[in-house]
Scaffold this active site. Structure first.
Site, PDB file in Angstrom:
ATOM      1  N   GLU A   1       8.977  -4.041  10.671  1.00 27.63           N
ATOM      2  CA  GLU A   1       9.406  -2.763  10.090  1.00 27.63           C
ATOM      3  C   GLU A   1       9.970  -1.838  11.152  1.00 27.63           C
ATOM      4  O   GLU A   1       9.327  -1.561  12.174  1.00 27.63           O
ATOM      5  CB  GLU A   1       8.217  -2.090   9.365  1.00 27.63           C
ATOM      6  CG  GLU A   1       8.616  -0.753   8.737  1.00 27.63           C
ATOM      7  CD  GLU A   1       7.631  -0.235   7.698  1.00 27.63           C
ATOM      8  OE1 GLU A   1       6.662  -0.946   7.370  1.00 27.63           O
ATOM      9  OE2 GLU A   1       7.835   0.901   7.226  1.00 27.63           O
TER      10      GLU A   1
ATOM     11  N   ASP B   1      -1.084  -6.049  -0.183  1.00 30.47           N
ATOM     12  CA  ASP B   1      -1.467  -5.382   1.065  1.00 30.47           C
ATOM     13  C   ASP B   1      -2.961  -5.129   1.111  1.00 30.47           C
ATOM     14  O   ASP B   1      -3.551  -4.637   0.128  1.00 30.47           O
ATOM     15  CB  ASP B   1      -0.772  -4.014   1.158  1.00 30.47           C
ATOM     16  CG  ASP B   1       0.407  -4.026   2.107  1.00 30.47           C
ATOM     17  OD1 ASP B   1       0.482  -4.914   2.975  1.00 30.47           O
ATOM     18  OD2 ASP B   1       1.271  -3.135   1.967  1.00 30.47           O
TER      19      ASP B   1
ATOM     20  N   ASP C   1       0.841  -1.199   0.000  1.00 28.77           N
ATOM     21  CA  ASP C   1       0.000   0.000   0.000  1.00 28.77           C
ATOM     22  C   ASP C   1       0.880   1.254   0.000  1.00 28.77           C
ATOM     23  O   ASP C   1       0.377   2.381  -0.060  1.00 28.77           O
ATOM     24  CB  ASP C   1      -1.022  -0.007   1.148  1.00 28.77           C
ATOM     25  CG  ASP C   1      -0.375  -0.061   2.517  1.00 28.77           C
ATOM     26  OD1 ASP C   1       0.856  -0.212   2.605  1.00 28.77           O
ATOM     27  OD2 ASP C   1      -1.126   0.041   3.521  1.00 28.77           O
ATOM     28  N   SER C   2       2.227   1.053  -0.015  1.00 28.82           N
ATOM     29  CA  SER C   2       3.140   2.170  -0.272  1.00 28.82           C
ATOM     30  C   SER C   2       2.900   2.721  -1.676  1.00 28.82           C
ATOM     31  O   SER C   2       3.435   3.776  -2.019  1.00 28.82           O
ATOM     32  CB  SER C   2       4.600   1.727  -0.111  1.00 28.82           C
ATOM     33  OG  SER C   2       4.847   0.548  -0.849  1.00 28.82           O
TER      34      SER C   2
ATOM     35  N   GLU D   1      -1.688  -5.341   8.615  1.00 35.77           N
ATOM     36  CA  GLU D   1      -0.907  -4.804   9.730  1.00 35.77           C
ATOM     37  C   GLU D   1      -1.594  -5.071  11.071  1.00 35.77           C
ATOM     38  O   GLU D   1      -2.830  -5.008  11.153  1.00 35.77           O
ATOM     39  CB  GLU D   1      -0.732  -3.287   9.555  1.00 35.77           C
ATOM     40  CG  GLU D   1       0.055  -2.931   8.298  1.00 35.77           C
ATOM     41  CD  GLU D   1       0.229  -1.427   8.096  1.00 35.77           C
ATOM     42  OE1 GLU D   1      -0.175  -0.635   8.988  1.00 35.77           O
ATOM     43  OE2 GLU D   1       0.771  -1.039   7.043  1.00 35.77           O
TER      44      GLU D   1
ATOM     45  N   LYS E   1      -1.353  -9.366   2.860  1.00 30.84           N
ATOM     46  CA  LYS E   1      -0.638  -8.911   4.065  1.00 30.84           C
ATOM     47  C   LYS E   1      -1.508  -7.896   4.769  1.00 30.84           C
ATOM     48  O   LYS E   1      -2.189  -7.100   4.108  1.00 30.84           O
ATOM     49  CB  LYS E   1       0.715  -8.287   3.684  1.00 30.84           C
ATOM     50  CG  LYS E   1       1.442  -7.618   4.867  1.00 30.84           C
ATOM     51  CD  LYS E   1       2.893  -7.316   4.557  1.00 30.84           C
ATOM     52  CE  LYS E   1       3.151  -5.976   3.895  1.00 30.84           C
ATOM     53  NZ  LYS E   1       2.689  -4.799   4.657  1.00 30.84           N
TER      54      LYS E   1
HETATM   55  O1  KIV Z   1       3.556  -1.105   1.647  1.00 34.05           O
HETATM   56  C1  KIV Z   1       4.724  -1.488   1.700  1.00 34.05           C
HETATM   57  O2  KIV Z   1       5.559  -1.217   0.815  1.00 34.05           O
HETATM   58  C2  KIV Z   1       5.122  -2.290   2.850  1.00 34.05           C
HETATM   59  C3  KIV Z   1       6.589  -2.580   3.023  1.00 34.05           C
HETATM   60  C4  KIV Z   1       7.282  -1.382   3.517  1.00 34.05           C
HETATM   61  C5  KIV Z   1       6.814  -3.749   3.894  1.00 34.05           C
HETATM   62  O3  KIV Z   1       4.316  -2.677   3.631  1.00 34.05           O
END
Ligand code: KIV
Length: 273
Positions: free
Chosen positions: A191, A92, A53-54, A124, A122
């Site tokens: 992280e 994510d 989600d980056s 959090e 994934k």
């Molecule tokens: O969204 C992302 O890129 C991440 C990584 C930093 C692990 O969750």
């Protein structure tokens, strides 16, 4: 054996990662958000591609990961999956699509898997998301956890500083990591936590840990593709190793092109029909 089955045999799965961690082989993970980059990354001996989600930051220019939607993540993930033959693709779950309750979490995870054909999701959080993870796992969807600096909670933390530097938070993180393993996560991202804490977590868990800013003792590493290539240039945390200055090279190539257009040197006689 069909072509599809042959392709599948080469694909990295949760079992591949489990075996790698058992043998002490490090796991490489990197983000990708689009077809062209994912194709290059998949041809580079990477084990796991994270549609992170980056994307909210590097693709859309938001200052946090909170605004990206399920539909937007699905668009990125579909583009990546179309390009990838070898690496495992993890997507994510965006902010607001799983925190409400476990039924909502399951529905969001199913939508991601059905529409993108990715291999895992994934999300959090620790103990507070265990019920949701359990329900997602019951649908046969592999889940990767994410602890430490969890960017979707940036408004609670107030800063992107290193997490769990104190004993209480470190102990809570270890308990959370154990809870994620116990419920059935196949791996957990750590992280921006102290290296010695990441070492302890990695030693106490049997599932592989993947670190970002968590030192050298984790079972694998992950970086954001645009950061390590030097495309994003205004982000330089200590943990980031830049493997290229692609931002400079792109600027220089595009300026050269622009100047060639303006001078009339592009296109030349050989570059026309
Ligand atoms: O969204 C992302 O890129 C991440 C990584 C930093 C692990 O969750």
């Amino acid at each position: 054996m069909s072509v599809a089955a042959t392709d599948n045999a080469r694909k990295v799965t949760v079992h591949t990662l489990e075996n790698m961690a058992h043998k002490g082989e490090k796991i490489s993970m990197i983000t990708a958000y689009d077809y062209s980059m994912a194709k290059l990354v998949d041809a580079s001996n990477i084990d796991v591609i994270l549609v992170g989600d980056s994307a909210a930051n590097v693709m859309a220019g938001y200052t946090t990961t909170l605004p990206i939607t399920l539909e937007e993540m699905i668009y990125h993930a579909k583009s990546v999956v179309r390009a990838v033959k070898h690496a495992m693709v993890v997507v994510d779950m965006p902010f607001g699509t799983y925190q409400g309750n476990s039924k909502m979490a399951l529905q969001s995870a199913i939508t991601i898997m059905k529409e993108t054909q990715a291999n895992a999701i994934k999300l959090e959080g620790g103990k507070e998301v265990v019920e949701s993870i359990s329900r997602i796992l019951s649908a046969g969807i592999p889940v990767m956890g994410h602890l430490g600096l969890t960017p979707q909670s940036i408004n609670k933390f107030g800063t992107f500083a290193v997490r769990a530097t104190g004993n209480d938070e470190a102990e809570r993180l270890i308990e959370d990591a154990k809870a994620l393993e116990e419920v059935g996560c196949f791996s957990v991202v750590l992280e921006k936590i102290p290296a010695m804490l990441a070492k302890r977590v990695s030693e106490e868990l049997t599932i592989p840990t993947i670190g970002i800013g968590a030192g050298k003792y984790t079972d694998g590493q992950v970086l954001v593709l645009h950061d390590m290539l030097g495309i994003t240039q205004d982000f330089s945390p200590r943990f980031l190793r830049r493997y290229h200055s692609l931002g400079d090279e792109i600027r220089s190539a595009v300026s050269q092109y622009s100047s060639d257009v303006k001078s009339g040197s592009f296109p030349n006689d050989n570059e026309q029909y």
